[in-house]
Scaffold this motif. Structure first.
Motif, PDB file in Angstrom:
ATOM      1  N   ALA A 300       0.828  -1.207   0.000  1.00  0.00           N
ATOM      2  CA  ALA A 300       0.000   0.000   0.000  1.00  0.00           C
ATOM      3  C   ALA A 300       0.863   1.258   0.000  1.00  0.00           C
ATOM      4  O   ALA A 300       0.531   2.256  -0.655  1.00  0.00           O
ATOM      5  N   VAL A 301       1.986   1.229   0.717  1.00  0.00           N
ATOM      6  CA  VAL A 301       2.916   2.376   0.705  1.00  0.00           C
ATOM      7  C   VAL A 301       3.449   2.604  -0.698  1.00  0.00           C
ATOM      8  O   VAL A 301       3.518   3.745  -1.180  1.00  0.00           O
ATOM      9  N   PHE A 302       3.831   1.532  -1.356  1.00  0.00           N
ATOM     10  CA  PHE A 302       4.344   1.648  -2.723  1.00  0.00           C
ATOM     11  C   PHE A 302       3.296   2.260  -3.649  1.00  0.00           C
ATOM     12  O   PHE A 302       3.600   3.175  -4.435  1.00  0.00           O
ATOM     13  N   LEU A 303       2.071   1.759  -3.563  1.00  0.00           N
ATOM     14  CA  LEU A 303       0.999   2.290  -4.421  1.00  0.00           C
ATOM     15  C   LEU A 303       0.721   3.754  -4.109  1.00  0.00           C
ATOM     16  O   LEU A 303       0.543   4.571  -5.019  1.00  0.00           O
ATOM     17  N   SER A 304       0.683   4.099  -2.824  1.00  0.00           N
ATOM     18  CA  SER A 304       0.385   5.475  -2.435  1.00  0.00           C
ATOM     19  C   SER A 304       1.454   6.440  -2.920  1.00  0.00           C
ATOM     20  O   SER A 304       1.156   7.576  -3.293  1.00  0.00           O
ATOM     21  N   SER A 402      -5.050   3.411  -0.459  1.00  0.00           N
ATOM     22  CA  SER A 402      -3.778   2.852   0.012  1.00  0.00           C
ATOM     23  C   SER A 402      -3.160   3.709   1.102  1.00  0.00           C
ATOM     24  O   SER A 402      -2.549   3.198   2.046  1.00  0.00           O
ATOM     25  N   SER A 403      -3.330   5.028   0.996  1.00  0.00           N
ATOM     26  CA  SER A 403      -2.718   5.921   1.986  1.00  0.00           C
ATOM     27  C   SER A 403      -3.349   5.783   3.361  1.00  0.00           C
ATOM     28  O   SER A 403      -2.742   6.160   4.374  1.00  0.00           O
ATOM     29  N   PHE A 404      -4.562   5.223   3.436  1.00  0.00           N
ATOM     30  CA  PHE A 404      -5.218   5.043   4.731  1.00  0.00           C
ATOM     31  C   PHE A 404      -4.711   3.814   5.479  1.00  0.00           C
ATOM     32  O   PHE A 404      -5.132   3.577   6.612  1.00  0.00           O
ATOM     33  N   SER A 405      -3.852   3.031   4.855  1.00  0.00           N
ATOM     34  CA  SER A 405      -3.364   1.808   5.502  1.00  0.00           C
ATOM     35  C   SER A 405      -2.187   2.066   6.437  1.00  0.00           C
ATOM     36  O   SER A 405      -1.729   1.159   7.117  1.00  0.00           O
ATOM     37  N   PHE A 406      -1.688   3.310   6.493  1.00  0.00           N
ATOM     38  CA  PHE A 406      -0.554   3.627   7.354  1.00  0.00           C
ATOM     39  C   PHE A 406      -0.966   3.544   8.818  1.00  0.00           C
ATOM     40  O   PHE A 406      -1.977   4.123   9.215  1.00  0.00           O
ATOM     41  N   PRO A 407      -0.189   2.876   9.662  1.00  0.00           N
ATOM     42  CA  PRO A 407      -0.493   2.886  11.100  1.00  0.00           C
ATOM     43  C   PRO A 407      -0.227   4.241  11.744  1.00  0.00           C
ATOM     44  O   PRO A 407      -0.799   4.556  12.771  1.00  0.00           O
TER      45      PRO A 407
END
Length: 494
Positions: A300-304, A402-407
C-alpha cells in the motif's frame, strides 16, 4: 535589583501581599485567612478555584487547623517547632512540602496545589490538593485496532504514568521529571527501563530536553519539533502514539518515551521507517496473518507513493511499457479530455486532499459523509463533464485508499508530500524522473538519523538479525533477542 523576584520572609502580611501582587487580582484566585488555634498563629491559604479539591481543603486543612484541640497539642508550641508540627501532625494530607522561594509557590498554585503561609515562618507549605476534571480513558481514535487493548492515554500525565506502571511492573522503570516552558511550565517525563535502555541514548534524549527554551509547550508536537535532528525532512524523527501497548513494547525494546502533561500523545525515540510501518496488532495475531498484513501495508505504501507518478509516466512518455489492449482502452477513455495527464492527476489529488482535510475538521457524522459521498459525487461529475478520464479517477481512488493503511498519521503525511514530488518528476522526465527522485529519496532516508539511529535500519545499515521482525514477523520463539538498532544493555528477551 530591578525585576528581582522577592523572597519569603517571616512576616505573613508581606508574603501574602507579594504573592497577591504576582498572581494578580483574578476572580478564581482564593485567599483564605485563618487562625491556627492550637498555636495561636495567623495564616493565609491561597489556591485557584477549579484546580483544587475544595472538599479536601475543608476537611483536611481548614477543620484540623481551625478547630481548637483538633491535634491534641499540649499548650502552645514554640515557634521553631511549628514547621515540623504542621508537616507531621497538623495537616492530614499525603503531600505537604515546605518551599522557600516565591517562584516555587507560584508554580505550585498554578499546578492546582494549595499554599499555606504562616506568621513567623519564612517558608510556605505546598499542600497537594490538585483535582481538576480529566477525560476518562477511552479507545484511541487515531490508532484503532481490531484485536488489542481498548485503552488509550489521556491528557493527565498522572493517569498516563499509572497506566504504564500497571503494564510494566518492573522496579527498573524510571520516570525522569522535567519542567518545560518559561511562562507556563508543564510536567514532562523521560521514561525508560534502566537495565534495558542504552545509557548513551538516554543521555542524548535528556540533553535535547534540557535545551528546550520556549514560553510554553502546548502539546508534544512542540517537543517533537524542538528535539528533532533534521527540521527540513518531512519524515517524523520521533514516533507519536496514543496507545499504551505501543509504548510498553517500545520501552521493552530499549527505546525511550517522552510524556507531557496536557496531551494524550507520547513520543518514542529513536524511530525508524520499519517501526512506523508496524502495528501492535501484528503481534496480537498469529505470525502468518500478522506477516501478510504487514507485507500488504508495504504494498500500500508503494501504491500510495508511486501509482499516480507511474500513471503519468506511462501516459505521457513511456507508452511502449503499456500492453496494447490496455493502451487502446486508456486512449479511448481519455478521448475528449482537454488536460494532460499531470493536470488531471493534480486536479483529482488536490480534490481528494481537500476532502480528506474537510472530513477531519467537520463534526464526525458529517465528516464521514463528506469524505465518502463528496469523493464519489465529484469524481463522477468530473468524468461526465469530460474534465478527467475514468482511469485517472481509478488511479487516484486506489492511491487514496492505500494511503489510509498507514499505522502512523505523521508518516502518511510525509508519503503524501513525496507523492506530489514524484508526480512532478514524472511530468518532466517520465519514468526516468521517477527513478531519479526515488534515488534521492532513498539517499535522504539513509542519511536521516533519529537520535543516532539510521532511519532505514535494519535494512541500511544491514542488521540481519532484526530482519526477523522487518518486512515480516517470524514466530515469537525465534525473536529471543531484542532489536540491535537501539543497542540495549540486556539483549535477551525474558
Amino acid at each position: 535589583m530591578a525585576g528581582e523576584i522577592p523572597v519569603l520572609t517571616e512576616d505573613l502580611q508581606t508574603n501574602t501581599q507579594t504573592l497577591q501582587n504576582m498572581i494578580g487580582t483574578n476572580p478564581d484566585v482564593v485567599l483564605r485567612r485563618l487562625i491556627i488555634r492550637d498555636v495561636a498563629k495567623e495564616a493565609t491559604m491561597i489556591y485557584i478555584e477549579g484546580l483544587v479539591d475544595k472538599r479536601e481543603i475543608h476537611e483536611q486543612i481548614l477543620m484540623p487547623l481551625m478547630k481548637p484541640g483538633a491535634n491534641n497539642t499540649e499548650g502552645n508550641i514554640e515557634n521553631k517547632q511549628v514547621k515540623q508540627w504542621l508537616i507531621t501532625e497538623a495537616i492530614p494530607v499525603s503531600t505537604v512540602q515546605p518551599v522557600q522561594r516565591v517562584e516555587e509557590c507560584m508554580q505550585a498554585i498554578f499546578a492546582g496545589n494549595t499554599v499555606l503561609l504562616v506568621q513567623g515562618i519564612a517558608e510556605a507549605f505546598v499542600i497537594g490538593t490538585s483535582n481538576w476534571e480529566t477525560r476518562p480513558v477511552e479507545e484511541p481514535i487515531t490508532e484503532a485496532l481490531i484485536r488489542g487493548p481498548r485503552e488509550g492515554f489521556v491528557e493527565s500525565i498522572r493517569k498516563n504514568t499509572a497506566i504504564i506502571r500497571r503494564k510494566i511492573k518492573d522496579p527498573n522503570l524510571v520516570f525522569l521529571p522535567y519542567k518545560v516552558g518559561r511562562r507556563s511550565q508543564k510536567d514532562l517525563y523521560v521514561v525508560y527501563i534502566k537495565e534495558i535502555a542504552n545509557q548513551a541514548l538516554v543521555d542524548e534524549v535528556k540533553s535535547r530536553i534540557e535545551r528546550i527554551d520556549i514560553d510554553a509547550v502546548e502539546e508534544s508536537g512542540y517537543v517533537e519539533q524542538l528535539i528533532e535532528e533534521n527540521y527540513l525532512s518531512p519524515f517524523p524523527q520521533t514516533q507519536n502514539t496514543e496507545r499504551p501497548d505501543r509504548v510498553v513494547q517500545a520501552l521493552l525494546e530499549g527505546r525511550v518515551a517522552i510524556l507531557l502533561d496536557g496531551t494524550p500523545f507520547v513520543l518514542l525515540a529513536p524511530v525508524t521507517f520499519p517501526m512506523l510501518m508496524s502495528s501492535p496488532e501484528d503481534y496480537y495475531e498469529r505470525w502468518i496473518p500478522g506477516s501478510l498484513i504487514r507485507l500488504l501495508r508495504y504494498i500500500a505504501v508503494f501504491l500510495s507513493l508511486f501509482l499516480p507518478a507511474l500513471y503519468i509516466s506511462f501516459i505521457s512518455y513511456n507508452h511502449g511499457m503499456i500492453p496494447t489492449k490496455l493502451a487502446i482502452s486508456i486512449s479511448a477513455s481519455r478521448e475528449g479530455v482537454p488536460f494532460p495527464s499531470i493536470v488531471e492527476a493534480f486536479i483529482m489529488e488536490v480534490t481528494v486532499e481537500i476532502l480528506r482535510e474537510a472530513g477531519i475538521r467537520l463534526p464526525k457524522p458529517v465528516g464521514q459523509a463528506i469524505g465518502i459521498v463528496g469523493a464519489l459525487v465529484i469524481g463522477q461529475a468530473a468524468v461526465e463533464a469530460g474534465i478527467v478520464s475514468p482511469i485517472t479517477v481509478i488511479v487516484v481512488s486506489l492511491t487514496a485508499i492505500s494511503s489510509f493503511s498507514f499505522p502512523q498519521y505523521s508518516a502518511a503525511i510525509a508519503i503524501r508530500i513525496a507523492r506530489f514530488g514524484m508526480m512532478i518528476a514524472a511530468s518532466f522526465l517520465g519514468l526516468f524522473g521517477v527513478i531519479l527522485l526515488s534515488i534521492f529519496l532513498i539517499a535522504h532516508l539513509v542519511k536521516l538519523k533519529s537520535f543516532g539511529v539510521s532511519y532505514l535500519a535494519p535494512f541500511a545499515p544491514i542488521y540481519l538479525h532484526d530482519w526477523k521482525d522487518g518486512l515480516i514477523r517470524l514466530p515469537f520463539f525465534t525473536l529471543r533477542k531484542r532489536t540491535r538498532i537501539t543497542k540495549p544493555k540486556d539483549s535477551t528477551r525474558r
